[in-house]
Design a protein around this motif. Structure first.
Motif, PDB file in Angstrom:
ATOM      1  N   ALA A  35       0.823  -1.211   0.000  1.00 44.04           N
ATOM      2  CA  ALA A  35       0.000   0.000   0.000  1.00 44.04           C
ATOM      3  C   ALA A  35       0.857   1.260   0.000  1.00 44.04           C
ATOM      4  CB  ALA A  35      -0.938  -0.015   1.205  1.00 44.04           C
ATOM      5  N   PHE A  36       1.955   1.236   0.743  1.00 43.35           N
ATOM      6  CA  PHE A  36       2.831   2.405   0.785  1.00 43.35           C
ATOM      7  C   PHE A  36       3.480   2.657  -0.575  1.00 43.35           C
ATOM      8  CE2 PHE A  36       7.005   4.325   1.595  1.00 43.35           C
ATOM      9  CZ  PHE A  36       6.606   5.493   2.226  1.00 43.35           C
ATOM     10  N   LEU A  37       3.948   1.606  -1.232  1.00 41.46           N
ATOM     11  CA  LEU A  37       4.565   1.777  -2.549  1.00 41.46           C
ATOM     12  C   LEU A  37       3.549   2.267  -3.578  1.00 41.46           C
ATOM     13  CD1 LEU A  37       6.921  -1.345  -2.772  1.00 41.46           C
ATOM     14  CD2 LEU A  37       7.547   1.041  -2.355  1.00 41.46           C
ATOM     15  N   LEU A  38       2.324   1.743  -3.519  1.00 36.30           N
ATOM     16  CA  LEU A  38       1.305   2.180  -4.469  1.00 36.30           C
ATOM     17  C   LEU A  38       0.950   3.650  -4.267  1.00 36.30           C
ATOM     18  CD1 LEU A  38      -0.572   1.309  -6.749  1.00 36.30           C
ATOM     19  CD2 LEU A  38      -2.248   0.617  -5.022  1.00 36.30           C
ATOM     20  N   GLU A  74      -6.310  13.913 -17.761  1.00 32.53           N
ATOM     21  CA  GLU A  74      -7.771  13.944 -17.849  1.00 32.53           C
ATOM     22  C   GLU A  74      -8.378  14.273 -16.488  1.00 32.53           C
ATOM     23  OE1 GLU A  74      -9.469  10.566 -19.770  1.00 32.53           O
ATOM     24  OE2 GLU A  74      -7.644  10.159 -20.912  1.00 32.53           O
ATOM     25  N   ALA A  75      -9.381  15.161 -16.513  1.00 33.18           N
ATOM     26  CA  ALA A  75     -10.020  15.578 -15.263  1.00 33.18           C
ATOM     27  C   ALA A  75     -10.782  14.435 -14.613  1.00 33.18           C
ATOM     28  CB  ALA A  75     -10.962  16.755 -15.535  1.00 33.18           C
ATOM     29  N   GLU A  76     -11.371  13.559 -15.430  1.00 27.89           N
ATOM     30  CA  GLU A  76     -12.124  12.432 -14.871  1.00 27.89           C
ATOM     31  C   GLU A  76     -11.210  11.474 -14.119  1.00 27.89           C
ATOM     32  OE1 GLU A  76     -12.298  13.430 -17.925  1.00 27.89           O
ATOM     33  OE2 GLU A  76     -14.337  14.217 -18.182  1.00 27.89           O
ATOM     34  N   LYS A  77      -9.992  11.295 -14.597  1.00 29.69           N
ATOM     35  CA  LYS A  77      -9.051  10.407 -13.912  1.00 29.69           C
ATOM     36  C   LYS A  77      -8.445  11.073 -12.684  1.00 29.69           C
ATOM     37  CE  LYS A  77      -7.685   7.591 -17.899  1.00 29.69           C
ATOM     38  NZ  LYS A  77      -6.547   7.114 -18.727  1.00 29.69           N
ATOM     39  N   ARG A  78      -8.154  12.351 -12.773  1.00 28.78           N
ATOM     40  CA  ARG A  78      -7.564  13.049 -11.622  1.00 28.78           C
ATOM     41  C   ARG A  78      -8.526  13.107 -10.453  1.00 28.78           C
ATOM     42  NH1 ARG A  78      -2.894  16.103 -12.521  1.00 28.78           N
ATOM     43  NH2 ARG A  78      -3.432  17.340 -10.677  1.00 28.78           N
ATOM     44  N   SER A  79      -9.820  13.137 -10.727  1.00 27.71           N
ATOM     45  CA  SER A  79     -10.791  13.203  -9.626  1.00 27.71           C
ATOM     46  C   SER A  79     -10.815  11.918  -8.810  1.00 27.71           C
ATOM     47  CB  SER A  79     -12.189  13.483 -10.192  1.00 27.71           C
ATOM     48  OG  SER A  79     -12.607  12.420 -11.032  1.00 27.71           O
ATOM     49  N   GLY A  80     -10.356  10.809  -9.366  1.00 25.18           N
ATOM     50  CA  GLY A  80     -10.355   9.558  -8.622  1.00 25.18           C
ATOM     51  C   GLY A  80      -9.094   9.310  -7.826  1.00 25.18           C
ATOM     52  N   VAL A  81      -8.088  10.172  -7.944  1.00 28.10           N
ATOM     53  CA  VAL A  81      -6.830   9.947  -7.230  1.00 28.10           C
ATOM     54  C   VAL A  81      -7.003  10.197  -5.733  1.00 28.10           C
ATOM     55  CG1 VAL A  81      -4.431  10.696  -7.031  1.00 28.10           C
ATOM     56  CG2 VAL A  81      -5.485  10.476  -9.283  1.00 28.10           C
ATOM     57  N   CYS A 120       3.954  10.325  -7.115  1.00 28.74           N
ATOM     58  CA  CYS A 120       5.051  10.715  -8.007  1.00 28.74           C
ATOM     59  C   CYS A 120       4.580  10.919  -9.445  1.00 28.74           C
ATOM     60  CB  CYS A 120       6.151   9.657  -7.965  1.00 28.74           C
ATOM     61  SG  CYS A 120       7.024   9.553  -6.382  1.00 28.74           S
ATOM     62  N   ARG A 121       3.578  10.196  -9.879  1.00 31.02           N
ATOM     63  CA  ARG A 121       3.100  10.294 -11.251  1.00 31.02           C
ATOM     64  C   ARG A 121       1.787  11.050 -11.373  1.00 31.02           C
ATOM     65  NH1 ARG A 121       3.395   5.042 -14.763  1.00 31.02           N
ATOM     66  NH2 ARG A 121       2.941   6.716 -16.251  1.00 31.02           N
ATOM     67  N   LEU A 122       1.475  11.831 -10.367  1.00 30.64           N
ATOM     68  CA  LEU A 122       0.218  12.583 -10.402  1.00 30.64           C
ATOM     69  C   LEU A 122       0.225  13.622 -11.513  1.00 30.64           C
ATOM     70  CD1 LEU A 122      -2.526  13.095  -9.055  1.00 30.64           C
ATOM     71  CD2 LEU A 122      -1.375  14.670  -7.502  1.00 30.64           C
ATOM     72  N   HIS A 123       1.386  14.205 -11.821  1.00 33.66           N
ATOM     73  CA  HIS A 123       1.455  15.237 -12.848  1.00 33.66           C
ATOM     74  C   HIS A 123       1.245  14.691 -14.254  1.00 33.66           C
ATOM     75  CE1 HIS A 123       5.515  13.495 -12.752  1.00 33.66           C
ATOM     76  NE2 HIS A 123       5.653  13.916 -13.994  1.00 33.66           N
ATOM     77  N   GLU A 146      -7.602   0.352 -10.035  1.00 32.19           N
ATOM     78  CA  GLU A 146      -7.976   1.757 -10.207  1.00 32.19           C
ATOM     79  C   GLU A 146      -6.744   2.624 -10.443  1.00 32.19           C
ATOM     80  OE1 GLU A 146     -11.013   4.501 -10.679  1.00 32.19           O
ATOM     81  OE2 GLU A 146     -11.242   2.387 -10.191  1.00 32.19           O
ATOM     82  N   ALA A 147      -5.665   2.352  -9.716  1.00 34.13           N
ATOM     83  CA  ALA A 147      -4.436   3.121  -9.941  1.00 34.13           C
ATOM     84  C   ALA A 147      -3.867   2.847 -11.326  1.00 34.13           C
ATOM     85  CB  ALA A 147      -3.411   2.769  -8.866  1.00 34.13           C
ATOM     86  N   HIS A 148      -3.956   1.615 -11.792  1.00 30.12           N
ATOM     87  CA  HIS A 148      -3.461   1.289 -13.132  1.00 30.12           C
ATOM     88  C   HIS A 148      -4.259   2.018 -14.203  1.00 30.12           C
ATOM     89  CE1 HIS A 148      -2.028  -0.977 -16.572  1.00 30.12           C
ATOM     90  NE2 HIS A 148      -3.270  -1.330 -16.848  1.00 30.12           N
ATOM     91  N   ILE A 149      -5.570   2.085 -14.045  1.00 30.19           N
ATOM     92  CA  ILE A 149      -6.405   2.775 -15.035  1.00 30.19           C
ATOM     93  C   ILE A 149      -6.133   4.274 -15.012  1.00 30.19           C
ATOM     94  CG2 ILE A 149      -8.786   3.301 -15.678  1.00 30.19           C
ATOM     95  CD1 ILE A 149      -9.569   0.546 -14.663  1.00 30.19           C
ATOM     96  N   CYS A 150      -5.908   4.831 -13.838  1.00 29.53           N
ATOM     97  CA  CYS A 150      -5.622   6.266 -13.754  1.00 29.53           C
ATOM     98  C   CYS A 150      -4.277   6.625 -14.380  1.00 29.53           C
ATOM     99  CB  CYS A 150      -5.651   6.715 -12.293  1.00 29.53           C
ATOM    100  SG  CYS A 150      -7.293   6.816 -11.566  1.00 29.53           S
ATOM    101  N   LEU A 151      -3.292   5.757 -14.212  1.00 25.05           N
ATOM    102  CA  LEU A 151      -1.959   6.051 -14.730  1.00 25.05           C
ATOM    103  C   LEU A 151      -1.777   5.642 -16.185  1.00 25.05           C
ATOM    104  CD1 LEU A 151       0.203   4.945 -11.679  1.00 25.05           C
ATOM    105  CD2 LEU A 151      -0.483   7.259 -12.319  1.00 25.05           C
TER     106      LEU A 151
END
Length: 398
Positions: free
Chosen positions: A66-69, A82-89, A75-78, A287-292
């Motif tokens: 969980a800590f690594l995820l 897409e606004a739809e993906k950023r809202s789920g972070v 680190c890859r938030l920038h 969910e993290a994989h789809i966002c990234l």
């Protein structure tokens, strides 16, 4: 920050017990405890009761994952445009924080109970589960909003909603402790399993609401986010099955087996670890994989490919306000010759039969009664040969 209070309270408890522990205690240590670990921490290293060592190892692996995820997401938030993906972070990071709390709280059940430890367990059990299930609920609301309106609420709004929903369980737990420990004077470690389960009724209601929101998200118009909704439905269903299993075993199974006092802590610790890994595998990681994941690059339509949909080709035309039948007729008239022009060419006209710009006309005969659409007309019609306009009477010979 749910994980930090759990860690601090555990460290304070360990320090307090270490100070009060007699350094010359000659009691025999269990098998595997040879690194200075004495009672009440022997379950962390006792190889005779393997459940403590197994829970410790699995919980430590969950904390690391969980800590690594969470670190990768930050680190890859920038890179998430897409606004739809950023809202789920935001809900994902909050869920990872709750998962860290679940794994951290499981270590509290590997230590022999006292009043401070029992207060910690009763106070944080429902709050951490409510935080995780609130994140699932807001994810379902987000996916439902995207499916209906093709836009998502803000990430801060979703995170605040999840925190507000989990705070309700904190109030319930605080009232339960005030009524039983302070007002009635009961020891914190003495409570009925039924009371403990009833104090988590709101958590179960949040889980059912999250499952309903996830099912509604599957009915959205946008198929792009259907994969997220499927993972959310699977997570809620498995969590519901896990809760039915551990509550049934905690209330009736342990008593039926005749292991009521000593198996209570192992059952609760295993439920914490199992729920944490379930949320990690079936929701947080997908969910993290789809966002990234980078969005697919748009491809330009091939107007000469007749296998493409004709509607898509018509949408790219500049003549959106002109009906298709009128466009076909206008294009045919623009590239064709009228009767007056054809007559002028036959008679020579003012410029003569051989204009210097056009050169001599070919003498090969043309079919005069066959409708010959232009290339632009065929493109606008999607590659199919259109029918002749109602006013078409056939071309005249030159």
């Amino acid at each position: 920050m749910a994980f930090l209070p759990v860690l601090l309270l555990l460290l304070l408890t360990v320090t307090q017990r270490a100070i009060g522990q007699d350094s010359e205690d000659s009691e025999a240590l269990p098998t595997g405890c040879g690194w200075g670990l004495v009672r009440p921490y022997t379950l962390l290293c006792d190889l005779d009761s393997m459940w403590g060592v197994a829970v410790e190892a699995v919980a430590a692996g969950g904390v690391l994952t969980a800590f690594l995820l969470a670190l990768i997401l930050l680190c890859r938030l920038h890179t998430i445009g897409e606004a739809e993906k950023r809202s789920g972070v935001g809900p994902i990071l909050l869920l990872l924080l709750g998962i860290l709390g679940l794994f951290g709280l499981s270590f509290a059940y590997l230590i022999e109970q006292d009043e401070s430890l029992c207060l910690l367990q009763r106070a944080l059990w429902g709050v951490l589960f409510a935080l995780c299930f609130s994140c699932l609920l807001v994810q379902g609301v987000r996916l439902r909003r995207i499916g209906l309106e093709r836009r998502s609420p803000g990430g801060c709004a979703l995170t605040g909603l999840a925190l507000g929903l989990s705070a309700v369980q904190g109030i319930i737990a605080a009232e339960w402790l005030l009524l039983t420990v302070l007002r009635e004077g009961r020891p914190a470690c003495e409570y009925l399993p039924m009371d403990f389960s009833l104090a988590c009724s709101y958590v179960l209601a949040l889980l059912l609401a999250a499952l309903t929101a996830a099912c509604l998200a599957l009915c959205g118009k946008t198929s792009q986010w259907r994969c997220n909704a499927i993972w959310l439905v699977v997570t809620c269903l498995l969590s519901l099955l896990l809760w039915v299993a551990w509550v049934g075993f905690y209330l009736h199974g342990i008593e039926w087996l005749g292991r009521s006092p000593e198996w209570n802590d192992p059952a609760l610790a295993i439920a914490l670890v199992a729920q944490g890994w379930l949320l990690l595998i079936f929701h947080a990681i997908p969910e993290a994989h789809i966002c990234l994941r980078s969005p697919p690059q748009p491809t330009a339509p091939d107007y000469f490919d007749t296998s493409q949909n004709s509607t898509r080709m018509r949408e790219t035309s500049f003549d959106e306000d002109i009906p298709l039948s009128h466009r076909q007729f206008v294009e045919n008239q623009g590239y064709g010759y009228s009767d007056e022009n054809a007559a002028g060419l036959r008679t020579g006209g003012p410029a003569g039969p051989h204009n210097s710009n056009t050169g001599p006309r070919p003498s090969a005969p043309f079919r005069s009664n066959v409708y010959q659409p232009t290339e632009m007309t065929m493109i606008l019609n999607g590659g199919a040969v259109p029918s002749a306009p109602p006013t078409y009477t056939g071309r005249q010979l030159w």
